[in-house]
Design a protein around this motif. Sequence first.
Motif, short mmCIF file in Angstrom:
data_model
loop_
_atom_site.label_atom_id
_atom_site.label_comp_id
_atom_site.label_asym_id
_atom_site.label_seq_id
_atom_site.Cartn_x
_atom_site.Cartn_y
_atom_site.Cartn_z
N LEU A 187 20.63 17.43 -4.84
CA LEU A 187 21.02 16.02 -4.92
C LEU A 187 21.65 15.49 -3.63
O LEU A 187 21.50 14.31 -3.30
CB LEU A 187 22.01 15.81 -6.07
N GLY A 188 22.35 16.37 -2.89
CA GLY A 188 23.13 15.88 -1.76
C GLY A 188 22.72 16.35 -0.39
O GLY A 188 23.28 15.89 0.61
N SER A 189 21.75 17.26 -0.31
CA SER A 189 21.39 17.82 1.00
C SER A 189 20.19 17.15 1.64
O SER A 189 19.61 17.67 2.59
CB SER A 189 21.13 19.33 0.88
N GLY A 190 19.79 16.01 1.10
CA GLY A 190 18.66 15.29 1.69
C GLY A 190 17.32 15.72 1.14
O GLY A 190 16.29 15.38 1.71
N MET A 191 17.31 16.45 0.03
CA MET A 191 16.05 16.91 -0.54
C MET A 191 15.48 15.87 -1.50
O MET A 191 14.37 15.37 -1.28
CB MET A 191 16.27 18.25 -1.25
N ALA A 192 16.21 15.55 -2.56
CA ALA A 192 15.72 14.54 -3.50
C ALA A 192 15.81 13.14 -2.90
O ALA A 192 14.91 12.32 -3.09
CB ALA A 192 16.53 14.61 -4.79
N VAL A 193 16.89 12.89 -2.16
CA VAL A 193 17.09 11.59 -1.51
C VAL A 193 17.47 11.83 -0.06
O VAL A 193 18.50 12.45 0.21
CB VAL A 193 18.21 10.77 -2.21
N PRO A 194 16.68 11.36 0.90
CA PRO A 194 17.01 11.56 2.32
C PRO A 194 18.36 10.91 2.66
O PRO A 194 18.70 9.84 2.13
CB PRO A 194 15.87 10.87 3.06
N LEU A 195 19.12 11.55 3.53
CA LEU A 195 20.41 11.00 3.92
C LEU A 195 20.26 9.65 4.61
O LEU A 195 21.18 8.83 4.59
CB LEU A 195 21.13 11.97 4.87
N GLU A 196 19.09 9.42 5.21
CA GLU A 196 18.87 8.17 5.94
C GLU A 196 18.92 6.94 5.03
O GLU A 196 19.18 5.83 5.52
CB GLU A 196 17.52 8.21 6.66
N PRO A 199 24.24 5.40 1.72
CA PRO A 199 25.32 4.72 2.46
C PRO A 199 25.93 5.66 3.50
O PRO A 199 25.98 6.88 3.29
CB PRO A 199 26.33 4.37 1.35
N ASP A 200 26.41 5.11 4.59
CA ASP A 200 26.89 5.93 5.71
C ASP A 200 28.00 6.88 5.30
O ASP A 200 28.01 8.05 5.72
CB ASP A 200 27.39 5.01 6.84
N ARG A 201 28.95 6.42 4.50
CA ARG A 201 30.07 7.29 4.10
C ARG A 201 29.59 8.45 3.24
O ARG A 201 30.04 9.59 3.41
CB ARG A 201 31.12 6.47 3.34
N VAL A 202 28.68 8.16 2.32
CA VAL A 202 28.14 9.22 1.47
C VAL A 202 27.34 10.20 2.31
O VAL A 202 27.45 11.43 2.15
CB VAL A 202 27.26 8.62 0.36
N ALA A 203 26.55 9.69 3.23
CA ALA A 203 25.74 10.56 4.08
C ALA A 203 26.62 11.45 4.95
O ALA A 203 26.28 12.62 5.18
CB ALA A 203 24.82 9.71 4.96
#
Length: 259
Positions: A187-196, A199-203
Amino acid sequence: MSTGTVTTPAGRMSALARAELTLLGRSRGTLVAAMFVPLVLPFSVWSATKDMELEKSGLTPGTVVLPAAIGFSLLFAVYSALVGVFTARREELVLKRLRTGELRDNEILAGSALPSLATGLAQCLLLAVGCTVVLDVPAPRAAHLAVLALLLGLVLCAALAAVTSALTRTTESAQVTPLPVLFVSMLGSGMAVPLEVLPDRVASVCELLPLTPVITLVRGGWTGELSASEALGAVAVALAWTAVGVFAVRRWFRWEPRR
């Protein structure tokens, strides 16, 4: 006058790896999770990309699905599988018996991990080729970053698996204890949803998760849009997590069953 057989670390680990490969082939549950789950999950990511505004971030479905596929392979074929391997061998007293022979502690862990590492490596290469062909992904523009990411990911997942095994009481619970790392990473490592697209703070927070540097470097290896400072930052985070994992293994890894 007879002389004893001289063995080498590579020979001892190879022998252990062959024995572990035989045991791995007999574990149907582990094989299913390691071999088939990473091949199915990328389809769900591909479906999810239809609802993402990837163009604004300079991404394509291919550059999202391909790193995710490699991440799934590392999580299931290496990390989750090795948690079960280390725990089962400990509870069966295999690790305790191995320590009474010539094998050193690091050789036991490395030899036991080799079949899963080889499976994960082969699967990552297969998925990379498959995604490149099916999703029309161009050749990697910075292949060295992708190779570095894969090597870091294999070592990191093996270390995390050994640490998780130390917290796992039984072979049965080895199916549960990897779940927090699996869910957080997916969920958080950019697999399901890319960090790009986050939101900047979450990324910024997600960038510090263990598997995020691997996904970042793989994606950067294909897009070629990762700057030198960003690449160095990702490598630093991955190495830091690996160092923490190795320290934790040396400090808390259990070689005998819990009583």
